[in-house]
Scaffold this motif. Structure first.
Motif, PDB file in Angstrom:
ATOM      1  N   THR A 171      22.077  55.824  23.631  1.00  0.00           N
ATOM      2  CA  THR A 171      20.940  56.437  24.321  1.00  0.00           C
ATOM      3  C   THR A 171      21.432  57.445  25.345  1.00  0.00           C
ATOM      4  N   ALA A 194       6.746  56.120  19.366  1.00  0.00           N
ATOM      5  CA  ALA A 194       7.007  54.677  19.309  1.00  0.00           C
ATOM      6  C   ALA A 194       8.455  54.372  19.685  1.00  0.00           C
ATOM      7  N   ASP A 195       9.392  55.245  19.306  1.00  0.00           N
ATOM      8  CA  ASP A 195      10.801  55.050  19.672  1.00  0.00           C
ATOM      9  C   ASP A 195      10.968  55.097  21.193  1.00  0.00           C
ATOM     10  N   ASP A 197       8.576  54.469  23.472  1.00  0.00           N
ATOM     11  CA  ASP A 197       7.930  53.280  24.049  1.00  0.00           C
ATOM     12  C   ASP A 197       8.802  52.043  23.870  1.00  0.00           C
ATOM     13  N   SER A 198       9.463  51.938  22.711  1.00  0.00           N
ATOM     14  CA  SER A 198      10.316  50.787  22.437  1.00  0.00           C
ATOM     15  C   SER A 198      11.499  50.738  23.402  1.00  0.00           C
ATOM     16  N   ALA A 199      12.059  51.915  23.729  1.00  0.00           N
ATOM     17  CA  ALA A 199      13.202  51.974  24.638  1.00  0.00           C
ATOM     18  C   ALA A 199      12.780  51.874  26.102  1.00  0.00           C
ATOM     19  N   ASN A 200      11.489  52.101  26.364  1.00  0.00           N
ATOM     20  CA  ASN A 200      10.967  52.068  27.738  1.00  0.00           C
ATOM     21  C   ASN A 200       9.653  51.291  27.756  1.00  0.00           C
ATOM     22  N   PRO A 201       9.696  49.946  27.714  1.00  0.00           N
ATOM     23  CA  PRO A 201       8.478  49.120  27.620  1.00  0.00           C
ATOM     24  C   PRO A 201       7.440  49.432  28.687  1.00  0.00           C
ATOM     25  N   GLU A 204       4.391  51.580  27.856  1.00  0.00           N
ATOM     26  CA  GLU A 204       3.285  51.069  27.042  1.00  0.00           C
ATOM     27  C   GLU A 204       2.053  50.821  27.889  1.00  0.00           C
TER      28      GLU A 204
END
Length: 451
Positions: A171, A194-195, A197-201, A204
């Motif tokens: 990253t 989505a990538d 958001d997945s790396a930075n909850p 969301e």
């Protein structure tokens, strides 16, 4: 006979004491706590606490000791004791909600091991305790091996080579600039929203903020592109110059003045100056005359671009630039359009609105989504001291006997220690008040910076 009875009595009391040590724990009453709140904290019934502490039916005292029954058998998790916790340092933009979500616990469990948070709120750099439960032990163990990302930036406007910060998961760290969106950033790095958001909850549930650091995941098929974007070397590139043109544009449903102004690279004030009839509203179908700025290709060195971007970015911090001051004025202006609207609990329109809905509507007009209730909004952003209050900050109050935040407003002016704020008052509707007013001076609780 008396001696024998005395011996039996002592054995009984000893047995009861040992039994109590196994079945019950002691709780020291914190300020503002009630039996029902303590019962909820330990996940037991209030009647069970009353059974062990009959005198508590007459009331409980601050720093008093209560016996709490320990539940036996299987349960999801119990509130961890101070001896079974992990220390977490709060970084900018974190909230209690995001920390609780990160460690798979509840906000109430955080309050249980950090009682001072109820009164002071979460502050940047503050060290808090995280309860270790059976469900998050593995999560915390993995979290210890990860290091906090560091920001890569250009300093003092000097052109230089910038190498992105990498970690073992593949990253880089990216800081949010004004007017950026997740979609634009995802497109820039060849990944999906989505990538990101997945790396930075936290994204969301919270919107992007200027200056916020986020993690960009690098995939095998886009790693070369990411490196090319992150590495800045002096060379000649084609950039753009600006020319003005005027167009006619029709207002569509649910559009805002801010959104339209942003689309054409102008301010709301400029849009209103060009179209005086929209000062008091934005009717659907109205045809706007917009003087926008078009781009014309030209060739310059990207050393100048790097230096200019660095200066612009420095100006964006702390709302010091003219553009940010104008944005805050627009925010206040949007909220002020509701002045005189009557108060209605649960209301969200100009036919009737409550305090938290007023904040939600105001900020959503600028694509900033706030939680719906005042107590949830109090966990959003960063808590600042009253002396540091600025226009656009949220200000919270405790106005009921329940000793919890139940009212919110937005700071519209700070002058000589006086903080004026707009809010939806139960008795007077949407008005502007001052913290120097006797009623509010005694009830102001905290101020949050959400921008």
């Amino acid at each position: 006979m008396k001696y024998t009875s005395w011996i039996l009595g002592m054995v009984f009391l000893s047995g009861f004491s040992a039994f109590s040590q196994e079945k019950y724990s002691e709780h020291t009453v914190a300020k503002g706590e009630t039996i029902s709140k303590i019962a909820q904290q330990y996940k037991v019934k209030s009647s069970a606490i009353y059974a062990l502490n009959p005198e508590s039916r007459k009331g409980i005292k601050y720093k008093g000791i209560l016996l709490i029954p320990i539940k036996t058998g299987k349960s999801k998790s119990t509130v961890a004791t101070v001896s079974n916790t992990k220390t977490h340092t709060a970084y900018p933009k974190e909230t209690l909600y995001s920390i609780a979500k990160k460690y798979s616990i509840t906000v109430d469990e955080l309050y249980a091991v950090n009682p001072s948070l109820k009164k002071s709120g979460l502050k940047n750099g503050q060290k808090i305790q995280i309860p270790v439960t059976t469900s998050n032990t593995a999560l915390i163990s993995n979290e210890k091996t990860q290091q906090a990302p560091e920001l890569v930036s250009v300093e003092n406007s000097v052109p230089q080579e910038i190498t992105p910060t990498h970690n073992t998961t593949g990253t880089i760290v990216r800081e949010i600039l004004p007017n950026e969106t997740k979609y634009a950033i995802a497109k820039e790095y060849g990944i999906s929203v989505a990538d990101i958001d997945s790396a930075n909850p936290i994204l969301e549930t919270e919107a992007l903020k200027i200056g916020q650091k986020i993690i960009i995941p690098i995939k095998d098929d886009n790693s070369s592109n990411v490196l090319a974007i992150a590495k800045v070397t002096p060379k000649i590139e084609t950039v753009t110059a600006i020319a003005e043109t005027t167009i006619t544009r029709e207002v569509l449903p649910k559009e805002t003045k801010y959104g339209i102004a942003k689309e054409y690279g102008i301010t709301v004030k400029e849009l209103e100056n060009q179209n005086p009839n929209i000062v008091n509203g934005l009717p659907v179908g109205y045809k706007l005359n917009i003087t926008s700025k078009n781009e014309i290709a030209s060739t310059v060195s990207n050393e100048a671009i790097v230096a200019n971007d660095s200066k612009e970015h420095e100006g964006s911090k702390g709302f010091k630039s003219t553009k940010d001051d104008d944005f805050l004025d627009q925010l206040v202006s949007t909220a002020s359009e509701n002045l005189g609207t009557r108060y209605r609990y649960g209301g969200t329109t100009k036919n009737g609105i409550d305090c938290s809905a007023l904040m939600c509507n105001t900020f959503s007009a600028f694509d900033i989504q706030l939680p719906r209730t005042s107590i949830e909004q109090s966990q959003y952003g960063v808590v600042v001291n009253n002396e540091e209050a600025k226009k656009g900050d949220l200000i919270f109050f405790k106005t009921s006997r329940r000793n919890r935040i139940n009212h919110v407003g937005m700071v519209v002016d700070v002058n000589d220690g006086d903080i004026k704020f707009i809010h939806a008052s139960v008795s007077e509707g949407v008005i502007i008040s001052s913290v120097k007013e006797k009623y509010y001076s005694k009830r102001v609780t905290q101020i949050n910076r959400v921008l």
